[in-house]
Design a protein around this motif. Sequence first.
Motif, PDB file in Angstrom:
ATOM      1  N   UNK A   1       0.848  -1.197   0.000  1.00  0.00           N
ATOM      2  CA  UNK A   1       0.000   0.000   0.000  1.00  0.00           C
ATOM      3  C   UNK A   1       0.882   1.244   0.000  1.00  0.00           C
ATOM      4  N   UNK A   2       1.862   1.275   0.877  1.00  0.00           N
ATOM      5  CA  UNK A   2       2.756   2.431   0.939  1.00  0.00           C
ATOM      6  C   UNK A   2       3.556   2.571  -0.351  1.00  0.00           C
ATOM      7  N   UNK A   3       3.976   1.462  -0.926  1.00  0.00           N
ATOM      8  CA  UNK A   3       4.744   1.511  -2.169  1.00  0.00           C
ATOM      9  C   UNK A   3       3.946   2.151  -3.301  1.00  0.00           C
ATOM     10  N   UNK A   4       2.699   1.737  -3.454  1.00  0.00           N
ATOM     11  CA  UNK A   4       1.856   2.295  -4.520  1.00  0.00           C
ATOM     12  C   UNK A   4       1.535   3.756  -4.238  1.00  0.00           C
ATOM     13  N   UNK A   5       1.212   4.082  -2.988  1.00  0.00           N
ATOM     14  CA  UNK A   5       0.899   5.473  -2.659  1.00  0.00           C
ATOM     15  C   UNK A   5       2.110   6.380  -2.871  1.00  0.00           C
ATOM     16  N   UNK A   6       3.313   5.884  -2.597  1.00  0.00           N
ATOM     17  CA  UNK A   6       4.517   6.671  -2.888  1.00  0.00           C
ATOM     18  C   UNK A   6       4.600   6.991  -4.373  1.00  0.00           C
ATOM     19  N   UNK A   7       4.343   5.983  -5.205  1.00  0.00           N
ATOM     20  CA  UNK A   7       4.413   6.199  -6.653  1.00  0.00           C
ATOM     21  C   UNK A   7       3.363   7.204  -7.121  1.00  0.00           C
ATOM     22  N   UNK A   8       2.163   7.110  -6.541  1.00  0.00           N
ATOM     23  CA  UNK A   8       1.071   7.996  -6.954  1.00  0.00           C
ATOM     24  C   UNK A   8       1.283   9.415  -6.431  1.00  0.00           C
TER      25      UNK A   8
ATOM     26  N   UNK B   1       5.138 -10.353  -3.265  1.00  0.00           N
ATOM     27  CA  UNK B   1       3.841 -10.275  -2.609  1.00  0.00           C
ATOM     28  C   UNK B   1       2.973 -11.477  -2.966  1.00  0.00           C
ATOM     29  N   UNK B   2       2.279 -12.000  -1.978  1.00  0.00           N
ATOM     30  CA  UNK B   2       1.298 -13.057  -2.212  1.00  0.00           C
ATOM     31  C   UNK B   2       0.151 -12.497  -3.043  1.00  0.00           C
ATOM     32  N   UNK B   3      -0.435 -13.328  -3.915  1.00  0.00           N
ATOM     33  CA  UNK B   3      -1.510 -12.864  -4.794  1.00  0.00           C
ATOM     34  C   UNK B   3      -2.686 -12.294  -4.004  1.00  0.00           C
ATOM     35  N   UNK B   4      -3.033 -12.931  -2.900  1.00  0.00           N
ATOM     36  CA  UNK B   4      -4.119 -12.407  -2.071  1.00  0.00           C
ATOM     37  C   UNK B   4      -3.763 -11.074  -1.438  1.00  0.00           C
ATOM     38  N   UNK B   5      -2.485 -10.904  -1.111  1.00  0.00           N
ATOM     39  CA  UNK B   5      -2.004  -9.642  -0.549  1.00  0.00           C
ATOM     40  C   UNK B   5      -2.143  -8.530  -1.583  1.00  0.00           C
ATOM     41  N   UNK B   6      -1.778  -8.818  -2.818  1.00  0.00           N
ATOM     42  CA  UNK B   6      -1.891  -7.828  -3.888  1.00  0.00           C
ATOM     43  C   UNK B   6      -3.349  -7.425  -4.095  1.00  0.00           C
ATOM     44  N   UNK B   7      -4.252  -8.422  -4.085  1.00  0.00           N
ATOM     45  CA  UNK B   7      -5.673  -8.130  -4.263  1.00  0.00           C
ATOM     46  C   UNK B   7      -6.170  -7.207  -3.164  1.00  0.00           C
TER      47      UNK B   7
ATOM     48  N   UNK C   1      -7.952   4.287   0.451  1.00  0.00           N
ATOM     49  CA  UNK C   1      -7.160   5.362   1.043  1.00  0.00           C
ATOM     50  C   UNK C   1      -7.298   6.651   0.236  1.00  0.00           C
ATOM     51  N   UNK C   2      -7.178   6.552  -1.081  1.00  0.00           N
ATOM     52  CA  UNK C   2      -7.242   7.741  -1.922  1.00  0.00           C
ATOM     53  C   UNK C   2      -8.626   8.387  -1.881  1.00  0.00           C
ATOM     54  N   UNK C   3      -9.678   7.574  -1.770  1.00  0.00           N
ATOM     55  CA  UNK C   3     -11.025   8.133  -1.608  1.00  0.00           C
ATOM     56  C   UNK C   3     -11.139   8.893  -0.291  1.00  0.00           C
ATOM     57  N   UNK C   4     -10.540   8.351   0.742  1.00  0.00           N
ATOM     58  CA  UNK C   4     -10.576   9.026   2.043  1.00  0.00           C
ATOM     59  C   UNK C   4      -9.826  10.347   1.991  1.00  0.00           C
ATOM     60  N   UNK C   5      -8.680  10.346   1.313  1.00  0.00           N
ATOM     61  CA  UNK C   5      -7.920  11.596   1.173  1.00  0.00           C
ATOM     62  C   UNK C   5      -8.755  12.661   0.455  1.00  0.00           C
ATOM     63  N   UNK C   6      -9.434  12.246  -0.606  1.00  0.00           N
ATOM     64  CA  UNK C   6     -10.274  13.180  -1.345  1.00  0.00           C
ATOM     65  C   UNK C   6     -11.371  13.750  -0.448  1.00  0.00           C
ATOM     66  N   UNK C   7     -11.983  12.882   0.352  1.00  0.00           N
ATOM     67  CA  UNK C   7     -13.056  13.324   1.248  1.00  0.00           C
ATOM     68  C   UNK C   7     -12.533  14.296   2.302  1.00  0.00           C
ATOM     69  N   UNK C   8     -11.367  14.024   2.855  1.00  0.00           N
ATOM     70  CA  UNK C   8     -10.821  14.909   3.888  1.00  0.00           C
ATOM     71  C   UNK C   8     -10.380  16.252   3.311  1.00  0.00           C
ATOM     72  N   UNK C   9      -9.880  16.241   2.101  1.00  0.00           N
ATOM     73  CA  UNK C   9      -9.519  17.517   1.473  1.00  0.00           C
ATOM     74  C   UNK C   9     -10.762  18.347   1.183  1.00  0.00           C
TER      75      UNK C   9
ATOM     76  N   UNK D   1      -1.998   4.786   9.479  1.00  0.00           N
ATOM     77  CA  UNK D   1      -2.674   3.717   8.755  1.00  0.00           C
ATOM     78  C   UNK D   1      -2.821   2.481   9.628  1.00  0.00           C
ATOM     79  N   UNK D   2      -4.002   1.884   9.617  1.00  0.00           N
ATOM     80  CA  UNK D   2      -4.262   0.577  10.220  1.00  0.00           C
ATOM     81  C   UNK D   2      -4.631  -0.395   9.107  1.00  0.00           C
ATOM     82  N   UNK D   3      -4.490  -1.685   9.368  1.00  0.00           N
ATOM     83  CA  UNK D   3      -4.710  -2.678   8.316  1.00  0.00           C
ATOM     84  C   UNK D   3      -6.182  -2.817   7.977  1.00  0.00           C
ATOM     85  N   UNK D   4      -7.033  -2.983   8.957  1.00  0.00           N
ATOM     86  CA  UNK D   4      -8.444  -3.274   8.703  1.00  0.00           C
ATOM     87  C   UNK D   4      -9.317  -2.048   8.938  1.00  0.00           C
ATOM     88  N   UNK D   5      -9.700  -1.795  10.170  1.00  0.00           N
ATOM     89  CA  UNK D   5     -10.512  -0.627  10.503  1.00  0.00           C
ATOM     90  C   UNK D   5      -9.653   0.386  11.261  1.00  0.00           C
ATOM     91  N   UNK D   6     -10.222   1.566  11.491  1.00  0.00           N
ATOM     92  CA  UNK D   6      -9.505   2.584  12.248  1.00  0.00           C
ATOM     93  C   UNK D   6      -9.158   2.040  13.631  1.00  0.00           C
TER      94      UNK D   6
END
Length: 547
Positions: A63-70, A90-96, A105-113, A170-175
Amino acid sequence: MSLRLPPPGTNGDIRLIRTSLPLLREDPQDCPRGNAVRARALLGQIPPRPRGKPVEDFALGPVMSVLDAVEHEGEEVDSALTRLLKKQKYHAGHVSWAESAVRSYLLARTAREAQRRVLERPPTLPVRAQWTAITQCDVPDARGAVRYERTAWGRRYASADGSERELWLLSVNSVKEDRPPAEIAEAAAVAVTGIPSQSAFRDIFRPAPGSTVRPQRVRIVGIGCGSGDHDVLADWEADEVDRRFAEHAKPVLRRVIEDDRLNPGSSCTRCEGLVACEQPPRTPGVLGVPGPRRPRTRRSLSASDLRVHARCPAQFHLTRVLHLKSGAPESEPIRRGRAVDEWLNLRHENGCCRTVPLSETLPGLSPAELPTALALLAEHQRACPLDGLPSDEVVRVQPRLTAYDPELDVVLIADPDLLYTRSGGWIWHETKTAAKPPWEGRALMETYPQLAFAVLMMSAGVPGGDPRRSLIELEVLYLDAEGTGKSRCEEIDPGDPDTRAEARRIIAGLAGPWAVDEKYAPTPGGHCGGCDVLTHCAAGRAHLEAR
């Protein structure tokens, strides 16, 4: 007792003390000495311990790797995610899961902005460099330190003029809703006073390009990457941050970097001082299996881990290692078992529960679900194992028991429901709830491998006491055909040679595949329907569709 530095079996520079947010939680399952050693970031085990990982074991890594790129490289989300799919680490399920987490995460950022605009506050932009609060001394202080670095892992944002900063935790599942005031205050303090920096393995934080303007206001946002829910944990002026840091965080930081108490547990897996530590007890070869084909990072292991891995290695990796959850409502049997367990734990802290009035409600259960749980509790009360136990005996409720196999570099973990002394020996008591009479047509330790695990732990001297007087008890609470609470109780002698041999056979059969697994391939079957990570398992979904 003062903290001995460097601890035996380690080497390195003790003049740097580096703290991170998890240290401020003072988690009762953590080891205080281990946390103090962890704060000496330049200390390392001698010889250096293996750190190899056949697959990534940090859920938020991709997650952090992709967000860094974006956020920092300007790459499109779909492009960054496509690159992620191609990485074998990465395990295939992990990637999914990571794909859905990134989008949440990106939707949440948009909402907070958008919220910031409504509040007429300046927009924030991603900040590449980490924020580190650094204190440099000319000479070593009473702890032997000349440099203190306080860090707060997360994602960073700031207004263009530097007047406001945001730190997203960041937390894995819920806040994560149980962050203590000290942790939130420290996160805010690092956001206010931290300077742009970058780190390298076994090195201090070095200056990095970025704004050094001290912000006037900071906001701490918690987000659950699995669920996408997010919440503002703090929104404070800089003066308020200073006050809360002094009140809540500073005393905790002082404690955690000086504490020498031992509390072995799963945190032993990351401790540089484990090899020469007096705890946990050493149990070389206890699992009876060869080690992995190539060196890998230290791991922990419980009977639950073995049971889940035997059912499906993919489920084991995703749920037991990465700790992913679906967020779907739990079944009634699971909620009932937890409610019964919590009620018993609370009452057993004060001894026998035989005469304690039953509750009119139980957490997590509806009024329609309550009678079954109360019937099981009433049956337990009828023959509570603590009834008649002399007052000078020791009772421990769900204690964490730990052992270390140095040959496999594995920390063994067990949490008995009850552990109590009787006439010089220890009694290891497990209580289980079931929907029907238990273990019919199957050997007891085959049905409940945690009993075999307990046999090996006790035969290796954990938790101690006179082995001739020690026992393992299993109490299974269930309903008969008429809906009446019933129980079956069994005793296992961990000192019996035949019992030990059977326990070793069972555990070796489970631990052997686990010890060498590097792929964690799915094994679809009847268990797929109730799997917590089915959404992220293509093989499991295909199996259910084909039925």
